[in-house]
Design an enzyme around this catalytic site. Structure first.
Site, PDB file in Angstrom:
ATOM      1  N   ASN A  67       1.235  -1.151  -0.034  1.00  0.00           N
ATOM      2  CA  ASN A  67      -0.391  -0.202   0.231  1.00  0.00           C
ATOM      3  C   ASN A  67       1.019   0.974   0.351  1.00  0.00           C
ATOM      4  O   ASN A  67       1.448   1.163   0.691  1.00  0.00           O
ATOM      5  CB  ASN A  67      -0.850   0.048   0.957  1.00  0.00           C
ATOM      6  CG  ASN A  67      -1.517   0.999   1.242  1.00  0.00           C
ATOM      7  OD1 ASN A  67      -2.176   1.869   0.393  1.00  0.00           O
ATOM      8  ND2 ASN A  67      -1.333   1.786   2.151  1.00  0.00           N
ATOM      9  N   GLU A  68       1.075   1.713  -1.633  1.00  0.00           N
ATOM     10  CA  GLU A  68       1.119   3.063  -1.435  1.00  0.00           C
ATOM     11  C   GLU A  68       2.890   3.014  -0.723  1.00  0.00           C
ATOM     12  O   GLU A  68       3.995   4.861  -0.840  1.00  0.00           O
ATOM     13  CB  GLU A  68       1.130   4.148  -0.290  1.00  0.00           C
ATOM     14  CG  GLU A  68      -0.556   4.133  -0.728  1.00  0.00           C
ATOM     15  CD  GLU A  68      -1.525   5.794  -0.101  1.00  0.00           C
ATOM     16  OE1 GLU A  68      -0.587   6.528   0.743  1.00  0.00           O
ATOM     17  OE2 GLU A  68      -2.592   5.934   0.309  1.00  0.00           O
ATOM     18  N   ASP A  69       3.332   2.193  -1.255  1.00  0.00           N
ATOM     19  CA  ASP A  69       5.334   2.608  -1.286  1.00  0.00           C
ATOM     20  C   ASP A  69       5.284   2.825  -2.116  1.00  0.00           C
ATOM     21  O   ASP A  69       6.795   3.702  -2.186  1.00  0.00           O
ATOM     22  CB  ASP A  69       5.358   0.810  -0.374  1.00  0.00           C
ATOM     23  CG  ASP A  69       5.465   0.353   0.672  1.00  0.00           C
ATOM     24  OD1 ASP A  69       4.301   0.903   1.226  1.00  0.00           O
ATOM     25  OD2 ASP A  69       5.920  -0.888   0.811  1.00  0.00           O
ATOM     26  N   SER A 120      -0.292  -0.845  -4.758  1.00  0.00           N
ATOM     27  CA  SER A 120      -1.719   0.366  -5.015  1.00  0.00           C
ATOM     28  C   SER A 120      -1.062   1.579  -4.151  1.00  0.00           C
ATOM     29  O   SER A 120      -1.095   1.409  -3.062  1.00  0.00           O
ATOM     30  CB  SER A 120      -2.718  -1.271  -4.069  1.00  0.00           C
ATOM     31  OG  SER A 120      -3.848   0.162  -4.476  1.00  0.00           O
TER      32      SER A 120
END
Length: 843
Positions: free
Chosen positions: A431-433, A486
């Site tokens: 998530n959002e890395d 994502s």
């Protein structure tokens, strides 16, 4: 031969602060699984951290190490059998000692462990099991200090969290408290056996025409001696009826067989068909005696993510059993900061609520946990597809050899554990890395395809997402779809709206755009977007115990809103759109109106785009739920009380929905000058797989008088295309002639009114919404169900009913126009109960 037996160690535990050597340090543990905060509360040593400012007075717990102890009797061990100590999950830095000897050390919350303790339990009688849980907060900081060359950057929480394989939200997030739990967070047991089925799985090959399916069933077997004298009997069943039985011998430690199923019943998401689950069972036998038996349920279905070039860029949508599905749904965070509070029943209620709201996909977010079996079982049975993140969130994760080895074990273990669930349709790396990589300027050369070189850059985590994890998915579930992150799309910037999935935060965060244009800001699949709202007053009453603190900007309320800058963001959207108030109950309602409108504008427009060559493949709002009683983006609060946005989303996601809207005029940048004219559009969206014929009506109703200002427009025998969008008509409003009015649209199919939509002049603050002439009449009543008729002399905006526990309303956040009575069913409200309170705009 001894048959498999197990002995769950849930009782008889005690715990203490590891540093406390006093004789009365040991305290009782009511039951295991548990975490230390629960056990301290049970012993009167900690106030509920969810109440008031108690989170602060619980911070000392985060900085301690804890020891758990259990004295147990050695179970009977038949000749030829062994005894294993099994932990399904330890949180997190755990050293396990049996009778003083270290038998296991763990540093990964997401792994299970098995230890052969046969020799250690040579002596009959009592044995002492002790587990030291080292302080994860301090260990994380030590690990960060040991690796100064790594670039420790991220969003939310102490970046030292990136070094530890523990639920990342325990370090605090922008919706949750800092509660660093420790303990035996999953079941612990003793297993005694001579042979055991250690894994059972299926691989399903469905014919393109769905006429038949070939099911390969496989079982991995563990034996305490030679395994070649065992046989495995596989049974395939449907709804309790056996439809196939095969006997297989072991090839090494694996037994395999195949079943051919003619005209199989498929698994479908809710609203598209049945959620058929087959059961595969295997019995391990030797000389006609059963050693062990295991069963699992699975579904027959295909799941694809369609990414192909088109006029909008490159598509991103889901196809299940050959059917394209618009994925309206929500993101999921852990449902409690203290994970062992969550029961299977609570999981079930969350997922059932999604189905009631016409949501078909839930995204398990990467800063929490790989969820409990009961969560996925509910998704399988209710028909909610799962987007499954791996547990990496908002950071630049390190990749030293030991942590990579741990991550690989974690990935393979959880892939094996969850692979039989038909609801899981995609696995996603993080998530959002990649957003952290962009914002921090870390090295990312998509053209470089050498994984070893990635490890030498300042963004080594790429190795995890584009090498380690896809390799694990391919190994364990070859048919599964893997997506590196994502948001992510072909290595392009994560805000690219033409490819991959997108987190659209320029409403609320970022540039703080008007929510009325939300649909113009989306991409090919909108996997995060949101708007905050206060929960209902009953939830605030739970955590605000001092009446003097019950005003909108109180310290306690601010403390329970963890989002940076929440004051100015909430204020901006309120002041731009509504007449503000300082009374807390009214203020709560106004924030809920803004959230409901925001979600409606987003979903309504994106679902319309589905019909434009799959321009938008889905929308997953942030977020469905909360982990404690709080003020957040959730559309249903910690106590399962829906906010108005839940109902707004539900209406937009109905199988048939009608939409009407006038073009956006940004009053804030035009000196509040009204437009001279406005274009409007009317359309119908359908998720039905067949064409239907409908009747469409559009009325123009004065807000001031409630009377029609134009003749209604009616279209009979409208052909509504399946699984797409049907544009009905457009027109122009002349503001020099027409007084402020609503556009009220309705849709009938087969004589039944199936959908409504009402478009209002914006912003609401310019409208006089007094004296609406609202009437609410109870027209039928039984002991547990009431039906209300709603009508009004003038248009009513956002009628919201009170939410009470164990009471469900069929609809809320309702717009009502004259001449269109609506009906709401209330279940669970007894004859003797007070009627539900309600609010509407301008009341």
């Amino acid at each position: 031969m001894g048959a498999f037996t197990q002995h769950v160690l849930s009782e008889g535990w005690s715990f203490k602060d590891s540093g406390d050597q006093s004789p009365d340090a040991w305290l009782s543990v009511p039951t295991v699984p548990s975490v230390v905060h629960q056990d301290l509360q049970a012993n009167g040593k900690l106030d509920d951290p969810f109440i008031g400012l108690n989170e602060l007075s619980a911070r000392w717990v985060n900085e301690k190490s804890w020891t758990y102890r259990n004295v147990f009797q050695k179970p009977t061990v038949p000749a030829g059998s062994s005894i294993f100590l099994v932990f399904d999950g330890l949180d997190t830095f755990a050293k396990v000692k049996l009778d003083g000897q270290v038998i296991l050390e763990s540093d990964n919350m997401f792994l299970a462990h098995r230890v052969d303790i046969t020799k250690a339990l040579d002596v009959e009688g009592e044995h002492t099991l002790e587990i030291d849980f080292d302080c994860a907060l301090l260990r994380a900081r030590e690990l960060r200090k040991q690796h100064p060359d790594h670039k420790w950057v991220g969003f939310n929480g102490d970046t030292a969290r990136l070094s530890v394989r523990k639920a990342q939200y325990h370090w605090g997030w922008d919706w949750g408290p800092v509660l660093m739990t420790a303990g035996i967070w999953k079941e612990v047991r003793l297993e005694v056996y001579s042979a055991k089925i250690s894994d059972l799985w299926t691989e399903v090959h469905l014919a393109e025409d769905h006429s038949k399916a070939r099911i390969t069933a496989a079982a991995e077997v563990e034996t305490q001696g030679t395994g070649n004298s065992y046989k495995a009997t596989f049974t395939l069943s449907l709804q309790g009826q056996q439809i196939g039985k095969e006997v297989a011998t072991l090839d090494g430690n694996v037994a395999k067989t195949t079943f051919d199923v003619q005209e199989p019943s498929l698994w479908w998401p809710n609203g598209y068909g049945d959620q058929t689950l087959y059961e595969i069972s295997v019995s391990l036998e030797k000389e006609e005696e059963q050693a062990h038996q295991v069963s699992k349920k699975f579904g027959i279905r295909t799941a694809e993510v369609i990414q192909r070039p088109d006029k909008h860029g490159k598509s991103f949508f889901f196809r299940i059993n050959g059917v394209d599905i618009f994925c309206g749904g929500a993101c999921w965070i852990p449902a409690d900061s203290l994970l062992t509070n969550i029961t299977p029943d609570r999981y079930r209620k969350w997922i059932e609520l999604m189905a009631v709201g016409h949501q078909v996909m839930i995204r398990v977010w990467g800063g929490g946990i790989y969820e409990d079996e009961s969560f996925y079982q509910a998704c399988d049975e209710v028909g909610v597809m799962v987007w499954q993140d791996f547990m990496f969130g908002c950071g630049n994760y390190p990749t030293w050899p030991e942590i990579l080895e741990s991550i690989e074990k974690e990935a393979e273990y959880n892939l094996r554990r969850l692979r039989h669930h038909p609801s899981i349709v995609i696995w996603v790396g993080n998530n959002e890395d990649y957003q952290v990589q962009e914002q921090q300027g870390l090295t990312y050369n998509y053209a470089d395809k050498d994984p070893e070189s990635w490890l030498k850059t300042d963004f080594p985590a790429r190795y995890i997402y584009e090498h380690l994890l896809p390799k694990a998915v391919q190994k364990i579930i070859p048919s599964a779809y893997y997506h590196p992150g994502s948001p992510w799309g072909d290595g392009k910037i994560t805000s690219d709206p033409t490819v991959g999935d997108m987190h659209q935060w320029n409403v609320w965060h970022g540039t703080q755009e008007k929510y009325q244009i939300f649909d113009t800001l989306g991409g090919r699949f909108n996997s995060e977007f949101g708007m905050e709202a206060f929960p209902h007053m009953s939830t605030i009453d739970h955590f605000v115990t001092n009446e003097a603190d019950k005003y909108p900007q109180s310290h306690v309320l601010d403390f329970h809103n963890k989002a940076d800058g929440h004051e100015r963001r909430i204020a901006t959207y309120l002041v731009e759109n509504l007449r503000t108030a300082t009374d807390l109950e009214v203020y709560i309602y106004l924030t809920q109106v803004v959230q409901a409108e925001t979600m409606m504008f987003g979903y309504r427009g994106w679902r319309r785009q589905w019909g434009d060559e799959r321009h938008c493949g889905g929308a997953l709002l942030w977020q469905l739920n909360d982990c404690w009683p709080t003020i957040s983006w959730a559309i249903v609060d910690y106590f399962l009380r829906p906010k108005p946005a839940f109902y707004a989303v539900s209406r937009v996601l109905k199988p048939l929905a009608i939409g009407v809207r006038r073009e956006h005029h940004d009053w804030s940048v035009s000196h509040a000058q009204p437009p001279k004219t406005s274009k409007y559009e009317l359309w119908v969206v359908s998720s039905l797989l067949k064409e239907v014929i409908g009747k469409v009506e559009l009325r123009f109703i004065s807000i001031k008088t409630g009377l029609a200002i134009h003749e209604s427009i009616v279209r009979e025998n409208v052909t509504i295309v399946p699984n797409g969008t049907t544009n009905i008509l457009d027109g122009v409003i002349d503001h020099a002639v027409d007084e402020p009015h609503v556009l009220a649209a309705r849709l009938w199919v087969d004589g039944e009114l199936v959908a409504r939509d009402v478009d209002w002049p914006q912003p609401f603050k310019y409208l006089d919404l007094s004296d609406r002439g609202l009437e609410i009449t109870r027209i039928s009543k039984t002991e547990s169900e009431q039906v209300l008729e709603l009508s009004a002399r003038k248009p009513v905006k956002c009628l919201v009913f009170e939410e009470r526990d164990n009471v469900r309303v069929s609809d809320s956040a309702i717009d009502i126009v004259p001449g269109d009575e609506q009906f709401v069913t209330i279940k669970g409200l007894k004859r003797s109960d007070a009627p539900l309170k309600y609010k509407f705009l301008g009341q």
